[in-house]
Scaffold this motif. Structure first.
Motif, short mmCIF file in Angstrom:
data_model
loop_
_atom_site.label_atom_id
_atom_site.label_comp_id
_atom_site.label_asym_id
_atom_site.label_seq_id
_atom_site.Cartn_x
_atom_site.Cartn_y
_atom_site.Cartn_z
N GLY A 224 0.81 -1.21 0.00
CA GLY A 224 0.00 0.00 0.00
C GLY A 224 0.84 1.26 0.00
O GLY A 224 2.02 1.25 -0.33
N ALA A 225 0.20 2.37 0.37
CA ALA A 225 0.84 3.68 0.37
C ALA A 225 1.62 3.87 1.68
O ALA A 225 1.01 3.88 2.76
CB ALA A 225 -0.22 4.77 0.23
N PRO A 226 2.96 4.00 1.61
CA PRO A 226 3.74 4.10 2.84
C PRO A 226 3.31 5.23 3.78
O PRO A 226 3.36 5.08 5.00
CB PRO A 226 5.17 4.33 2.33
N ALA A 227 2.89 6.37 3.21
CA ALA A 227 2.51 7.50 4.06
C ALA A 227 1.33 7.15 4.96
O ALA A 227 1.23 7.64 6.09
CB ALA A 227 2.18 8.72 3.20
N VAL A 228 0.43 6.29 4.46
CA VAL A 228 -0.75 5.90 5.24
C VAL A 228 -0.35 5.06 6.45
O VAL A 228 -0.98 5.12 7.51
CB VAL A 228 -1.76 5.14 4.35
N SER A 229 0.74 4.28 6.31
CA SER A 229 1.16 3.40 7.41
C SER A 229 1.62 4.17 8.64
O SER A 229 1.74 3.59 9.73
CB SER A 229 2.29 2.47 6.94
N ASP B 254 -4.74 5.23 -5.60
CA ASP B 254 -4.77 3.82 -5.98
C ASP B 254 -3.82 2.96 -5.16
O ASP B 254 -3.26 1.98 -5.66
CB ASP B 254 -4.44 3.65 -7.48
N GLY B 255 -3.62 3.33 -3.89
CA GLY B 255 -2.77 2.54 -3.02
C GLY B 255 -1.28 2.80 -3.18
O GLY B 255 -0.45 2.02 -2.72
N PHE B 256 -0.94 3.93 -3.82
CA PHE B 256 0.47 4.32 -3.99
C PHE B 256 0.66 5.76 -3.52
O PHE B 256 -0.28 6.56 -3.52
CB PHE B 256 0.90 4.25 -5.47
N ASN B 257 1.90 6.11 -3.19
CA ASN B 257 2.30 7.50 -3.02
C ASN B 257 3.02 7.94 -4.28
O ASN B 257 3.99 7.30 -4.70
CB ASN B 257 3.24 7.67 -1.83
#
Length: 368
Positions: A65-70, A255-258
Motif C-alpha cells: 500500500g501507500a507508505p505515508a498511510v502506514s 490507488d494505493g500508492f504514493n
C-alpha cells in the motif's frame, strides 16, 4: 547461523531504509514492532539461504500500500498469526522460515517480528535487493515463481486467500483489496522452496543492511561526515549524485500508492544546479538541470547531509539538507526481463534505462 537482537534490529532498519530507495515504508513503526516481539520472545535466528533444505517452504511477510498511510494506520501484529496457517493449509506443508520480500523500512522489520512471534528462522535473502512498489516486481517473479497463493489481511481481522493466473493479476487484485482496506494491508505469500533462494533471490541483504546501519550509526566517530559517506559509498558501490536543500514537494496518494516529485536546490559543488526526484512509493527518476542522472532499477536514495540517516519519501520536509546517492541495482534487474519489469518505461517515462555508472560518467564529462 547467527542471532538478531535489539541493537541489530535498529541497525538493519537504518540500512534497509537506505536500500529502500525512498520507499518500503517508514522504519519507525516496524522497528518498534520487531523490538517488542524480540523482547517478548527472544532473539531471531538468521540463517544463510544455502543452509535452507531444498524442499523447505519459505514465505515472506510484508505490508502493501501507500507508505505515508502506514504512519497513521498501524498493523496490530496479529495479522500473520492468521495468515501463515492459511498458507500452510494451501500448500499442505509447514513453513520452515520467513524472509523479507524487499529491503525497505517497515518491510524489513515485519519478517523479524513474524520470525520472533512464530519461532521461525529468518533467511538472509530478499526478492529485490531494494524496494519496489508492485507485487510482480521481484527477482523470484521474473524467474517464473508465482506470487500466489497469497493471504491478505488487515488490522480489523479481515482476510482472504487469493489465487491468480499470474503475478500481474496478483498485483491488480491485491491492490484493489488494499485500497478497500484503507490503502494499506498485510500480506503473506511469495512462497519459494529452499533450492530457489540462492538461484533467484538477492542473498545477504539483511547482513548488508546491518553493515550499512552500523556505519551510519557510527558516522559521528569518523573525522568528518564526508569520510563516513566515502566509506558508505565504498560498501554499496555507490555514487554521490547531488547535495542540496529541499525547496518543493508535490505529493499525492492514489490507488494505493504514493506519487510525487521533490525539488532540491544545489549548493557547495552543486551550486546553481537544480535536482528533482520523481517517485511512485520508491524513487524512480533523478535529474539534474533536466539531465537524467539515475533511473530505476538502480537505487536513488536521499540521506540527511549531517547524519547520513536515510530520508524516506513520507519524511520529506521543506528546507531539509540532503545528499542524493545512486547505488547500482542487483544484476538480476539489469537483464532484459528485469528492465522490462522495473525500468523507467514501465513507470510511464519515455526513457530508456542506462546503467547508473554510465550516466554518472557521461554527466562528469559534460561538466569538464
Amino acid at each position: 547461523m547467527t542471532q538478531i537482537n535489539i541493537d541489530d534490529i535498529k541497525h538493519i532498519a537504518i540500512g534497509a531504509s537506505l536500500l529502500g530507495a525512498g520507499g518500503g515504508g517508514n522504519p519507525d513503526v516496524g522497528t518498534l514492532m520487531a523490538i517488542s516481539a524480540v523482547r517478548e520472545k527472544g532473539p531471531v535466528q538468521l540463517i544463510d539461504p544455502n543452509d535452507v533444505p531444498g524442499d523447505a517452504l519459505v514465505i515472506s511477510a510484508s505490508m502493501v500500500g501507500a507508505p505515508a498511510v502506514s504512519l497513521e494506520k498501524f498493523p496490530n501484529g496479529n495479522e500473520y498469526d492468521k495468515a501463515f496457517p492459511l498458507l500452510e493449509e494451501a500448500y499442505g506443508q509447514k513453513v520452515y522460515a520467513t524472509y523479507p520480500i524487499e529491503a525497505g523500512g517497515i518491510n524489513s522489520m515485519i519478517p523479524i517480528m513474524v520470525a520472533a512471534r512464530q519461532g521461525l528462522p529468518l533467511v538472509d535473502v530478499d526478492g529485490m535487493g531494494r524496494a519496489f512498489p508492485e507485487l510482480q516486481m521481484t527477482t523470484f517473479a521474473i524467474a517464473g515463481h508465482p506470487v500466489t497463493p497469497i493471504v491478505i489481511t488487515d488490522e480489523r481481522g479481515n482476510n482472504a486467500l487469493v489465487n491468480t493466473v499470474d503475478a500481474k493479476w496478483a498485483e491488480k487484485i491485491i491492490r484493489t483489496i488494499t485500497v478497500k482496506m484503507g490503502a494499506t494491508s498485510s500480506v503473506a505469500g511469495d512462497a519459494v522452496h529452499g533450492k530457489d533462494l540462492v538461484a533467484h533471490g538477492v542473498t545477504g541483504i539483511i547482513s548488508l543492511s546491518k553493515q550499512i546501519g552500523e556505519l551510519i550509526a557510527s558516522a559521528s566517530d569518523f573525522e568528518t561526515v564526508d569520510a563516513a559517506l566515502t566509506q558508505l559509498l565504498r560498501i554499496t558501490n555507490g555514487y554521490k549524485l547531488f547535495t542540496g536543500k529541499i525547496t518543493d514537494i508535490n505529493h499525492t496518494t492514489k490507488d494505493g500508492f504514493n506519487f510525487g516529485e521533490v525539488t532540491i536546490e544545489g549548493f557547495d559543488e552543486f551550486e546553481q544546479s537544480l535536482g528533482s526526484v520523481s517517485f511512485q512509493n520508491e524513487n524512480i527518476i533523478f535529474k539534474v538541470n533536466d539531465q537524467i542522472l539515475a533511473t530505476a532499477p538502480d537505487l536513488i536514495t536521499l540521506v540527511d547531509m549531517d547524519t547520513l540517516i536515510p530520508v524516506t519519501n513520507e519524511e520529506l520536509r521543506y528546507g531539509k539538507r540532503v545528499n542524493v546517492l545512486g547505488l547500482p541495482a542487483n544484476s538480476k534487474w539489469r537483464t532484459k526481463v528485469g528492465i522490462a519489469t522495473v525500468g523507467p518505461r514501465y513507470f510511464g517515462y519515455d526513457i530508456d534505462y542506462v546503467p547508473l555508472e554510465q550516466l554518472v560518467e557521461k554527466h562528469s564529462k559534460m561538466g569538464e
